[in-house]
Design a protein around this motif. Structure first.
Motif, PDB file in Angstrom:
ATOM      1  N   GLU A   1       0.639  -0.875  -0.078  1.00 27.82           N
ATOM      2  CA  GLU A   1      -0.242   0.124   0.125  1.00 27.82           C
ATOM      3  C   GLU A   1       0.753   1.140  -0.199  1.00 27.82           C
ATOM      4  O   GLU A   1       1.401   1.759   1.118  1.00 27.82           O
ATOM      5  N   PHE A   2       1.342   1.762  -0.998  1.00 32.06           N
ATOM      6  CA  PHE A   2       2.274   2.772  -1.302  1.00 32.06           C
ATOM      7  C   PHE A   2       1.531   3.996  -0.623  1.00 32.06           C
ATOM      8  O   PHE A   2       2.753   4.720   0.090  1.00 32.06           O
ATOM      9  N   GLY A   3       0.623   4.478  -0.356  1.00 30.37           N
ATOM     10  CA  GLY A   3       0.023   5.562   0.485  1.00 30.37           C
ATOM     11  C   GLY A   3       0.536   5.475   1.729  1.00 30.37           C
ATOM     12  O   GLY A   3       1.028   6.432   2.233  1.00 30.37           O
TER      13      GLY A   3
ATOM     14  N   MET B   1       4.431   5.376   2.324  1.00 28.12           N
ATOM     15  CA  MET B   1       5.177   6.881   1.791  1.00 28.12           C
ATOM     16  C   MET B   1       4.847   7.492   3.108  1.00 28.12           C
ATOM     17  O   MET B   1       5.651   8.504   3.338  1.00 28.12           O
ATOM     18  N   GLU B   2       3.535   7.591   3.623  1.00 34.11           N
ATOM     19  CA  GLU B   2       3.299   8.511   4.775  1.00 34.11           C
ATOM     20  C   GLU B   2       4.171   8.190   5.628  1.00 34.11           C
ATOM     21  O   GLU B   2       4.668   8.810   6.503  1.00 34.11           O
TER      22      GLU B   2
ATOM     23  N   PRO C   1       4.155  11.633   2.134  1.00 32.44           N
ATOM     24  CA  PRO C   1       2.713  11.281   1.706  1.00 32.44           C
ATOM     25  C   PRO C   1       2.448  11.504   0.287  1.00 32.44           C
ATOM     26  O   PRO C   1       3.094  12.358  -0.324  1.00 32.44           O
ATOM     27  N   ILE C   2       1.638  10.904  -0.428  1.00 35.20           N
ATOM     28  CA  ILE C   2       1.254  10.925  -1.673  1.00 35.20           C
ATOM     29  C   ILE C   2      -0.126  10.952  -1.469  1.00 35.20           C
ATOM     30  O   ILE C   2      -0.899  10.304  -0.734  1.00 35.20           O
TER      31      ILE C   2
END
Length: 128
Positions: free
Chosen positions: A34-36, A39-40, A45-46
């Motif tokens: 889960e890239f979101g 990254m967060e 964050p994206i």
């Protein structure tokens, strides 16, 4: 090359159904990214909802790795699921160019291309 399809189903439905559809085509899901969230967690964050699933077809992996060790950079196979302009998109690496760029026999090429066709079947299984 990236092979992608846009589908009508919402992204959450696809995420819930992907494992079953992958299994029906000889693949198992190894990991889910889960890239979101990742990254967060890293402080970057994206805004996009992007999830990548790594999939394995053990027979295919054995054959591929036995023939071309370099193909390991493309394994395990991945399906990316994300939204683009409000539409769910599924994307995979287009393996045809990779297989055609290496020196292997036609029987092996056919086998790998069949595995790739099964990946395409997975991502097209929401078409109907």
């Amino acid at each position: 090359m990236i092979y992608k399809v846009k589908i009508k189903q919402n992204i959450e439905t696809v995420k819930q159904e992907l494992e079953e559809k992958a299994k029906a085509h000889g693949f198992s899901i190894l990991n889910v990214y889960e890239f979101g969230q990742r990254m967060e967690d890293k402080g970057f964050p994206i805004k996009k909802n992007i999830t990548v699933y790594t999939l394995c077809n053990p027979r295919g992996a054995q054959q591929a790795l036995s023939q071309i060790a370099e193909i390991s950079v493309y394994l395990p196979f991945r399906i990316s699921v994300f939204e683009e302009d409000g539409v769910t998109v599924l994307a995979i690496i287009g393996i045809e160019e990779i297989v055609n760029a290496v020196d292997v026999d036609e029987r092996f090429k056919s086998f790998i291309l069949l595995i790739h066709e099964n990946l395409k079947r997975i991502i097209h299984s929401w078409d109907s």
